[in-house]
Enzyme design. Structure first.
Site, PDB file in Angstrom:
ATOM      1  CG  HIS A 140       4.636   1.550  -2.683  1.00  0.00           C
ATOM      2  ND1 HIS A 140       5.670   0.370  -1.730  1.00  0.00           N
ATOM      3  CD2 HIS A 140       3.483  -0.410  -2.662  1.00  0.00           C
ATOM      4  CE1 HIS A 140       4.728  -0.816  -1.416  1.00  0.00           C
ATOM      5  NE2 HIS A 140       3.609  -0.891  -1.897  1.00  0.00           N
TER       6      HIS A 140
ATOM      7  CG  ASP B  83       8.424   1.500  -0.571  1.00  0.00           C
ATOM      8  OD1 ASP B  83       7.437   2.465  -1.144  1.00  0.00           O
ATOM      9  OD2 ASP B  83       7.746   0.407  -0.716  1.00  0.00           O
TER      10      ASP B  83
ATOM     11  CB  SER C 139       2.016  -2.742   0.669  1.00  0.00           C
ATOM     12  OG  SER C 139       2.891  -3.323  -0.403  1.00  0.00           O
TER      13      SER C 139
END
Length: 495
Positions: free
Chosen positions: A138, A168, A239
């Site tokens: 993402h 992911d 992230s």
């Protein structure tokens, strides 16, 4: 008299010495006990950070967005009413004037129609000397430009080698040599309470270090991934950054937070590095991930259902539907089976099965163990490749007249032949009315009942006999078919 006084005096001396001895002995024992208790302190993270932060990178991305030409740009001042048309539409004209023929004007150039804008900021870490970097999917998804900045300020343009939206994970690469990769640890060795660190770029603040402990292992969130839960402070921009143990090894990729505000609230989730590296191998070799599948839809086995079907413990994955002509159907797997093992691997929780099957190479012949009618059965299944979509068959209302309501609160009828053929089922009865225990359990009109406990249902007459013989002191396991899927529903008969 004097002799008696002396005796009392000596006795008091004796008592004093005994008391003193006891006090000293107790003090000595307390001192020894205190010495045997380890003194714990917060570890010093400076050495771990010094060894690892140079391998963590900042990732910023850009994207192209459409832009409506402005009346104030080039040529915007040639028409005094163009500014009004920009706000009110191309057909705007002052009273008494014809609309300007703007629709026939040349289209704006590509540069005027699109522009590149910043998209987001994330983190990543180096896994090889020649420039391979791991991050979250993402972070880079939808980007037309990926820029990697090292801790020394050097910036590189990165290319995507491969991504896997399901886990992911994204593998990107920069043109560089002699980099320092982070050592890969073993996430299976993690324990609750163990210290871990996160390094990343929260809110764009690169090379930020936060610490905490492992709060839970194998945390299920519905994504078929066994996340590592920690209380390490993770915020937007973290992230894709590494979760590091005190040995300086990567044990996970920081991926998500559970929050009601959008910011850190004490619960962070990381993808275990063992899961990540299995994906990385395929991304490196093929640029995509190929997963195995056997063509079943599954659900959880509740404790009530487990007891009712003789399984005992609530374990395994309950097969809710079997794809016609799929690998599982060819192997003999049926709706209502509980898969307890796959290639000698125990299925302790139903979400274990998709991970184990997905990690199996398509074409492999695997042994599968199912629980059916109170017994274990071993089957051989040829693993297929995961499909993109599946079809289901919708149930229709019963056509034939139903039976009277029974102790389960059900009125049922034989299943029409056309529906049996479309649904690919044999026997069963279709529910026309629901009340009492079955209504509370969630059974609905249109559901098809295939099995009760370990007895298959053939028709409405046989169904009535089975229900009449149920033990009213315990729940019965009712296997229903609904919208192309089956599920076990525990129902306790009314007394």
């Amino acid at each position: 008299m004097r002799s008696a006084c002396m005796s009392v005096y000596k006795f008091r001396q004796f008592l004093f010495l005994v008391t003193l001895g006891i006090v000293m002995a107790c003090a000595s024992m307390a001192s020894m006990a205190q010495a045997s208790v380890p003194v714990l302190s917060v570890p010093d993270f400076t050495e771990v950070v010094a060894k690892t932060e140079g391998s963590v990178v900042n990732i910023r991305t850009t994207e192209t967005v459409p832009v409506r030409p402005s009346p104030f740009g080039p040529g915007g001042g040639s028409d005094p009413y163009e500014m009004f048309r920009w706000f009110f539409g191309p057909d705007f004209a002052p009273p008494g004037m014809q609309p300007s023929p703007r629709r026939n004007a040349p289209a704006p150039s590509q540069e005027e129609q699109e522009r590149t804008v910043p998209r987001g900021v994330g983190s990543g870490f180096i896994i090889s000397e020649d420039g391979y970097i791991l991050t979250n999917n993402h972070v880079v998804e939808g980007a037309n430009g990926i820029f990697v900045t090292m801790t020394d300020g050097k910036e590189y343009t990165a290319e995507i080698i491969g991504t896997d939206p399901r886990t992911d994970i994204a593998l990107i690469k920069i043109d560089a040599k002699g980099l320092s990769p982070l050592p890969i640890g073993d996430s299976k060795q993690l324990k609750k309470g163990q210290w871990v660190l996160a390094i990343g770029s929260p809110f764009g603040l690169d090379s930020t270090v936060t610490s905490g402990i492992v709060s839970a292992i194998n945390r299920e969130t519905g994504d078929y991934l066994p996340f590592i839960q920690t209380d390490v402070a993770v915020n937007p921009g973290n992230s894709g950054g590494p979760l590091i143990n005190l040995a300086g090894e990567v044990v996970g990729i920081n991926s998500q937070i559970i929050s009601q505000s959008g910011g850190f609230m004490g619960i962070s989730l990381a993808i275990p590095i063992d899961e990540v590296m299995r994906v990385v191998e395929q991304l490196k070799d093929h640029g995509k991930v190929t997963r195995g599948r056997i063509g079943v839809q599954i659900g959880q086995v509740s404790s009530d259902v487990a007891k009712a079907i003789g399984l005992g413990d609530a374990r395994g994955a309950m097969v809710s539907s079997v794809e016609p002509g799929g690998p599982a159907a060819d192997a003999g797997v049926r709706s209502g089976d509980v898969i307890t093992k796959f290639d000698d691997k125990e299925i302790k929780h139903w979400t274990d099965l998709p991970r184990i099957v997905g990690a199996t190479k398509p074409g492999n012949r695997s042994e599968i163990e199912v629980w059916r009618k109170g017994k274990s059965h071993s089957l051989k299944v040829k693993v297929g490749e995961m499909p993109s979509s599946t079809d289901t068959v919708a149930a229709t209302a019963p056509e034939s007249k139903g039976t009277a309501a029974d102790s389960l609160g059900l009125t049922v009828a034989d299943v029409p032949a056309t529906l049996r053929e479309r649904a690919g089922i044999k026997g069963g009865v279709q529910v026309s009315q629901v009340q009492g225990p079955s209504a509370v359990a969630g059974i609905a009109p249109g559901d098809i009942i295939l099995t009760i406990n370990n007895e298959d249902i053939e028709n409405a007459a046989q169904f009535a006999k089975v229900v009449k013989g149920l033990d009213k002191k315990r729940a019965a396991a009712v296997l229903i078919w609904r919208d192309g899927q089956t599920q076990w529903v525990p129902v306790t008969p009314a007394k």
